[in-house]
Design a protein around this motif. Structure first.
Motif, PDB file in Angstrom:
ATOM      1  N   LEU A 284      31.020  22.357  -8.393  1.00 60.71           N
ATOM      2  CA  LEU A 284      30.833  21.075  -9.069  1.00 60.71           C
ATOM      3  C   LEU A 284      29.412  20.565  -8.835  1.00 60.71           C
ATOM      4  CD1 LEU A 284      34.183  19.124  -8.469  1.00 60.71           C
ATOM      5  CD2 LEU A 284      33.370  20.187 -10.581  1.00 60.71           C
ATOM      6  N   GLY A 285      28.888  20.795  -7.627  1.00 59.31           N
ATOM      7  CA  GLY A 285      27.513  20.401  -7.346  1.00 59.31           C
ATOM      8  C   GLY A 285      26.522  21.131  -8.226  1.00 59.31           C
ATOM      9  N   ILE A 286      26.743  22.435  -8.421  1.00 58.60           N
ATOM     10  CA  ILE A 286      25.873  23.221  -9.312  1.00 58.60           C
ATOM     11  C   ILE A 286      25.919  22.675 -10.730  1.00 58.60           C
ATOM     12  CG2 ILE A 286      25.583  25.490 -10.394  1.00 58.60           C
ATOM     13  CD1 ILE A 286      26.481  26.721  -7.721  1.00 58.60           C
ATOM     14  N   LEU A 287      27.113  22.363 -11.197  1.00 60.12           N
ATOM     15  CA  LEU A 287      27.272  21.828 -12.554  1.00 60.12           C
ATOM     16  C   LEU A 287      26.620  20.456 -12.699  1.00 60.12           C
ATOM     17  CD1 LEU A 287      30.936  22.639 -13.704  1.00 60.12           C
ATOM     18  CD2 LEU A 287      28.824  23.296 -14.869  1.00 60.12           C
ATOM     19  N   PHE A 288      26.920  19.565 -11.768  1.00 64.51           N
ATOM     20  CA  PHE A 288      26.499  18.175 -11.918  1.00 64.51           C
ATOM     21  C   PHE A 288      25.008  17.960 -11.691  1.00 64.51           C
ATOM     22  CE2 PHE A 288      31.026  16.559 -10.758  1.00 64.51           C
ATOM     23  CZ  PHE A 288      31.455  16.903 -12.039  1.00 64.51           C
ATOM     24  N   HIS A 289      24.338  18.871 -10.982  1.00 68.58           N
ATOM     25  CA  HIS A 289      22.908  18.718 -10.775  1.00 68.58           C
ATOM     26  C   HIS A 289      22.099  19.235 -11.960  1.00 68.58           C
ATOM     27  CE1 HIS A 289      22.165  16.965  -6.841  1.00 68.58           C
ATOM     28  NE2 HIS A 289      23.256  17.570  -6.416  1.00 68.58           N
TER      29      HIS A 289
END
Length: 443
Positions: A284-289
């Motif tokens: 999710l961090g990869i997606l949201f950044h």
């Protein structure tokens, strides 16, 4: 309440050392107890300590990742906006204390790693909105939600005894979660803590003694990580830099991770173990950044907070090695069994587990030590095995309130020392001990 809280806070501020020194002192204490209470020689205790020193490496890495990936996810624009909107619900210090406690309780009941990180991150956002709140109490309230984790969906002991092939299966068989996590006595204890812990945290609030924090100090360090090209002053948009700024790469990578999570949940149900929580936070961090560069810059900021976990966990593993191999943990358990009867056994199992947890901060490791003793004694006294397992589980969760080991991720996120919050946590320890103890004896 104010006088009591001020007293415990002053004591902790004055006498509780840094968590690293705390684990060193704890090492010496266990070493000495092993010499006094067991047949172990000094060289035996040194061998137990050294042999166990690296036994928590996997777990230590999981804890580092829960801190880093949780921080990275929370620092993404999407998640920041969500936490900020939630924080906007609080208008007064009292509301901030109650709301953060409830959020931390709910998150910890779902998964302990999730609760530790979300509670601390949400507390920081609340401190930015409600600038007059006592920041120490706010973070302590976020950490206090951790008290319910072993009675929740990710409780390691109830999940262990419900899984085929567990080491006590020959003795007790399989115990479904309907008799542990979802048993009426356990749900009543959880409900009681959901009511009493927020109220207690609110009662500890004393605006005259409040320690406020400048909201500017809570802002995340978003300075971009320096690269070789930056040092050389290169402005050329090279193919490498294009990849670092590619939203497509982040999107494909993130979608691949989410696809696996969907597959996992279909195959295993809602089994949110620590690896899956880390996996969820990471992708999710990869997606949201949005881009790999933004993601890596956030990671660079996050890892600055992981030093305490990296250096302290091996020492706790060494303590666990001494407790288990010397027989010290078994000695504690046997003593409480010897003074128990059918009525008091769940209470004394709870207390003994709390003491052992102070030295063996691992739910699974503690159960491996105490299960043969507690299950055998409970069977002789006519106590249901599910009740015995949950008594040990609650004891494991209980003394986490004064064990800096588990507070490290929250403290790293908050930028505080253990001594800043432990005065409040001592009060939570005593109150929750009464609630849980009464629940185990009367229900």
């Amino acid at each position: 309440m104010n006088a009591l809280t001020n007293l415990t806070t002053r004591i902790m501020q004055r006498y509780l050392p840094d968590p690293f020194l705390f684990v060193i002192v704890l090492t010496f204490v266990v070493f000495g107890l092993g010499l006094i209470l067991t047949p172990s020689t000094p060289m035996d205790m040194v061998a137990h300590w050294g042999n166990g020193f690296w036994d928590l490496l996997t777990f230590a890495m999981q804890m580092v990742l829960i801190l880093v990936t949780g921080y990275v996810l929370a620092s993404s624009p999407f998640f920041k906006r969500m936490l900020q909107k939630m924080a906007g619900l609080a208008k007064t210090p009292g509301q901030a204390i109650v709301i953060v406690t409830l959020v931390a309780l709910m998150a910890s009941w779902i998964n302990w790693g999730f609760g530790l990180v979300i509670g601390a991150l949400f507390a920081k956002e609340l401190a930015k909105k409600v600038t007059t709140v006592d920041y120490r109490l706010l973070i302590a309230s976020a950490y206090s939600g951790f008290i319910v984790w072993h009675g929740g969906l990710a409780g390691s002991i109830p999940l262990t005894v419900a899984t085929g092939g567990h080491f006590s299966e020959d003795m007790i068989g399989l115990i479904p979660t309907s008799e542990t996590i979802f048993a009426p006595f356990n749900l009543v204890i959880v409900a009681a803590l959901f009511i009493t812990v927020p109220i207690l945290n609110r009662l500890m609030m004393n605006q005259k003694e409040a320690v406020n924090v400048d909201p500017a100090l809570l802002e995340d360090d978003e300075t971009a990580a320096t690269t070789d090209s930056d040092l050389l002053g290169s402005e050329e948009l090279t193919p490498a830099k294009r990849l670092e700024r590619s939203r497509l790469i982040s999107l494909v990578t993130g979608v691949m991770g989410i696809a696996f999570l969907v597959y996992y949940l279909v195959q295993n149900g809602f089994d949110l173990n620590l690896d899956i929580v880390n996996f969820l936070f990471l992708f999710l961090g990869i997606l949201f950044h949005g881009t790999p560069q933004n993601f890596l810059n956030s990671v660079a900021s996050a890892v600055k907070n992981a030093g305490g976990i990296i250096i302290q966990f091996p020492f706790y593993a060494g303590i666990m090695g001494m407790m288990v191999a010397s027989g010290l943990a078994a000695e504690f358990s046997q003593w409480f069994v010897s003074i128990s009867n059918e009525t008091t056994f769940p209470l004394f199992a709870f207390i003994s587990a709390g003491i052992v947890n102070f030295f063996v901060p691992s739910g699974g490791g503690q159960w491996a030590v105490q299960a043969p003793i507690m299950l055998g004694a409970g069977s002789e006294l006519g106590v249901d095995a599910a009740k015995t397992a949950m008594a040990v589980a609650w004891g494991d969760a209980w003394t986490n309130m004064i064990q800096p080991f588990w507070a490290l991720p929250a403290l790293a996120i908050a930028g505080l020392k253990a001594r800043d919050i432990m005065g409040f946590c001592v009060i939570v320890l005593f109150m929750s001990g009464i609630v849980i103890g009464l629940g185990l004896v009367l229900l």
